[in-house]
Design a protein around this motif. Structure first.
Motif, PDB file in Angstrom:
ATOM      1  N   THR A  99       0.855  -1.178   0.000  1.00  0.00           N
ATOM      2  CA  THR A  99       0.000   0.000   0.000  1.00  0.00           C
ATOM      3  C   THR A  99       0.893   1.230   0.000  1.00  0.00           C
ATOM      4  OG1 THR A  99      -1.706  -1.225   1.200  1.00  0.00           O
ATOM      5  CG2 THR A  99      -1.860   1.173   1.234  1.00  0.00           C
ATOM      6  N   PHE A 100       0.724   2.089  -1.009  1.00  0.00           N
ATOM      7  CA  PHE A 100       1.643   3.196  -1.232  1.00  0.00           C
ATOM      8  C   PHE A 100       0.918   4.512  -1.476  1.00  0.00           C
ATOM      9  CE2 PHE A 100       3.626  -0.701  -2.650  1.00  0.00           C
ATOM     10  CZ  PHE A 100       4.838  -0.660  -1.984  1.00  0.00           C
ATOM     11  N   VAL A 101       1.589   5.598  -1.103  1.00  0.00           N
ATOM     12  CA  VAL A 101       1.132   6.944  -1.454  1.00  0.00           C
ATOM     13  C   VAL A 101       1.560   7.178  -2.898  1.00  0.00           C
ATOM     14  CG1 VAL A 101       1.374   9.410  -0.957  1.00  0.00           C
ATOM     15  CG2 VAL A 101       1.393   7.755   0.924  1.00  0.00           C
ATOM     16  N   VAL A 102       0.643   7.668  -3.715  1.00  0.00           N
ATOM     17  CA  VAL A 102       0.920   7.921  -5.128  1.00  0.00           C
ATOM     18  C   VAL A 102       0.392   9.294  -5.527  1.00  0.00           C
ATOM     19  CG1 VAL A 102       0.883   5.484  -5.796  1.00  0.00           C
ATOM     20  CG2 VAL A 102      -1.224   6.819  -5.887  1.00  0.00           C
ATOM     21  N   THR A 103       0.815   9.741  -6.677  1.00  0.00           N
ATOM     22  CA  THR A 103       0.280  10.964  -7.259  1.00  0.00           C
ATOM     23  C   THR A 103      -0.726  10.566  -8.327  1.00  0.00           C
ATOM     24  OG1 THR A 103       2.398  12.062  -6.893  1.00  0.00           O
ATOM     25  CG2 THR A 103       0.863  13.126  -8.408  1.00  0.00           C
ATOM     26  N   LEU A 104      -1.996  10.914  -8.124  1.00  0.00           N
ATOM     27  CA  LEU A 104      -3.047  10.598  -9.089  1.00  0.00           C
ATOM     28  C   LEU A 104      -3.363  11.833  -9.929  1.00  0.00           C
ATOM     29  CD1 LEU A 104      -5.426   8.477  -6.835  1.00  0.00           C
ATOM     30  CD2 LEU A 104      -3.889   7.660  -8.620  1.00  0.00           C
ATOM     31  N   PRO A 105      -3.636  11.647 -11.224  1.00  0.00           N
ATOM     32  CA  PRO A 105      -3.865  12.784 -12.106  1.00  0.00           C
ATOM     33  C   PRO A 105      -5.262  13.396 -12.007  1.00  0.00           C
ATOM     34  CG  PRO A 105      -4.032  10.764 -13.346  1.00  0.00           C
ATOM     35  CD  PRO A 105      -3.630  10.385 -11.951  1.00  0.00           C
ATOM     36  N   GLY A 106      -6.181  12.721 -11.310  1.00  0.00           N
ATOM     37  CA  GLY A 106      -7.538  13.243 -11.197  1.00  0.00           C
ATOM     38  C   GLY A 106      -8.270  12.597 -10.044  1.00  0.00           C
ATOM     39  N   GLY A 108     -11.840   1.913  -4.230  1.00  0.00           N
ATOM     40  CA  GLY A 108     -12.285   0.781  -5.037  1.00  0.00           C
ATOM     41  C   GLY A 108     -12.088   0.960  -6.530  1.00  0.00           C
ATOM     42  N   ASP A 109     -11.757   2.174  -6.965  1.00  0.00           N
ATOM     43  CA  ASP A 109     -11.479   2.379  -8.389  1.00  0.00           C
ATOM     44  C   ASP A 109     -10.249   1.566  -8.785  1.00  0.00           C
ATOM     45  OD1 ASP A 109     -13.619   4.077  -8.619  1.00  0.00           O
ATOM     46  OD2 ASP A 109     -12.431   5.885  -9.023  1.00  0.00           O
ATOM     47  N   ALA A 146       2.425   6.223 -16.820  1.00  0.00           N
ATOM     48  CA  ALA A 146       1.676   7.097 -15.913  1.00  0.00           C
ATOM     49  C   ALA A 146       0.405   6.410 -15.429  1.00  0.00           C
ATOM     50  CB  ALA A 146       1.323   8.405 -16.619  1.00  0.00           C
ATOM     51  N   ILE A 147       0.206   6.412 -14.104  1.00  0.00           N
ATOM     52  CA  ILE A 147      -0.981   5.773 -13.551  1.00  0.00           C
ATOM     53  C   ILE A 147      -2.181   6.707 -13.635  1.00  0.00           C
ATOM     54  CG2 ILE A 147       0.295   4.230 -12.025  1.00  0.00           C
ATOM     55  CD1 ILE A 147      -0.412   6.088  -9.685  1.00  0.00           C
ATOM     56  N   SER A 148      -3.354   6.084 -13.705  1.00  0.00           N
ATOM     57  CA  SER A 148      -4.630   6.793 -13.635  1.00  0.00           C
ATOM     58  C   SER A 148      -5.637   5.782 -13.106  1.00  0.00           C
ATOM     59  CB  SER A 148      -5.038   7.354 -15.004  1.00  0.00           C
ATOM     60  OG  SER A 148      -5.105   6.330 -15.968  1.00  0.00           O
ATOM     61  N   THR A 149      -6.891   6.165 -13.013  1.00  0.00           N
ATOM     62  CA  THR A 149      -7.901   5.274 -12.451  1.00  0.00           C
ATOM     63  C   THR A 149      -9.138   5.232 -13.332  1.00  0.00           C
ATOM     64  OG1 THR A 149      -8.879   7.046 -11.102  1.00  0.00           O
ATOM     65  CG2 THR A 149      -7.150   5.710 -10.075  1.00  0.00           C
ATOM     66  N   VAL A 150      -9.885   4.137 -13.214  1.00  0.00           N
ATOM     67  CA  VAL A 150     -11.188   4.000 -13.850  1.00  0.00           C
ATOM     68  C   VAL A 150     -12.134   3.391 -12.833  1.00  0.00           C
ATOM     69  CG1 VAL A 150     -10.325   3.785 -16.219  1.00  0.00           C
ATOM     70  CG2 VAL A 150     -10.630   1.734 -14.832  1.00  0.00           C
TER      71      VAL A 150
END
Length: 173
Positions: free
Chosen positions: A105-112, A117-118, A128-132
């Motif tokens: 489990t890590f702290v990350v920088t999310l773009p939005g 649960g995403d 580059a990470i992102s989520t859906v």
């Protein structure tokens, strides 16, 4: 200089790439060699294995094994930006030894924005990470990161927490 007049209840949230909890985690050491060093961002980039002992941001063929999320910023000697040694950066030069995590489990920088649960995905070119949202089809040029957003809802671009686990596999839609 005036005296302190307020005290914040919450501490600073965290550093991208650092563990969020003391739960078990798994990482391997690689030498990073990406198409562009600008892609090598700790806490924001997923890498794939390119050859024995080497990784690169993204996954150009979409089928290479995941090396993991770039983590552990305190383990990398960073030399700042623009020739200024103390200018902060989380971007790692190519041919640097890095740690890539596949579990934890890590702290990350999310773009939005993102909800707990995403699903976490990454760009095959840049890593580059992102989520859906769950149930969403995988967008073109992206791959599953075997991770979900955890602990906090994120209202916009900024710091978030993800949990990675190879057992999560690829979601079905």
């Amino acid at each position: 200089m005036s005296f302190q007049s307020s005290v914040f209840i919450n501490q600073g949230f965290g550093v991208p790439g650092e563990q969020y909890t003391d739960s078990p985690w798994r990482a391997q050491t690689f030498t990073i060699d990406s198409a562009s060093a600008a892609y090598n961002i700790i806490g924001a980039t997923i890498c794939s294995v390119t050859s024995q002992g080497f990784c690169a941001a993204g996954n150009s063929g979409g089928t290479a094994p995941i090396a993991g999320l770039l983590v552990d910023p305190k383990d990398v000697a960073l030399f700042g930006t623009g020739g200024i040694p103390l200018a902060p950066t989380l971007t790692v030069p190519n041919f640097t030894i890095v740690e890539c995590a596949t579990m934890g489990t890590f702290v990350v920088t999310l773009p939005g924005s993102a909800n707990i649960g995403d699903w976490v995905i990454y760009d095959n070119t840049t890593g580059a990470i992102s989520t859906v949202t769950p149930g969403t089809s995988l967008p073109g040029g992206k791959s599953w990161a075997n991770a979900i957003v955890d602990y906090y809802t994120v209202s916009g671009a900024g710091l978030g927490v993800i949990t990675m686990n190879p057992g999560l596999g690829q979601p079905t839609v």
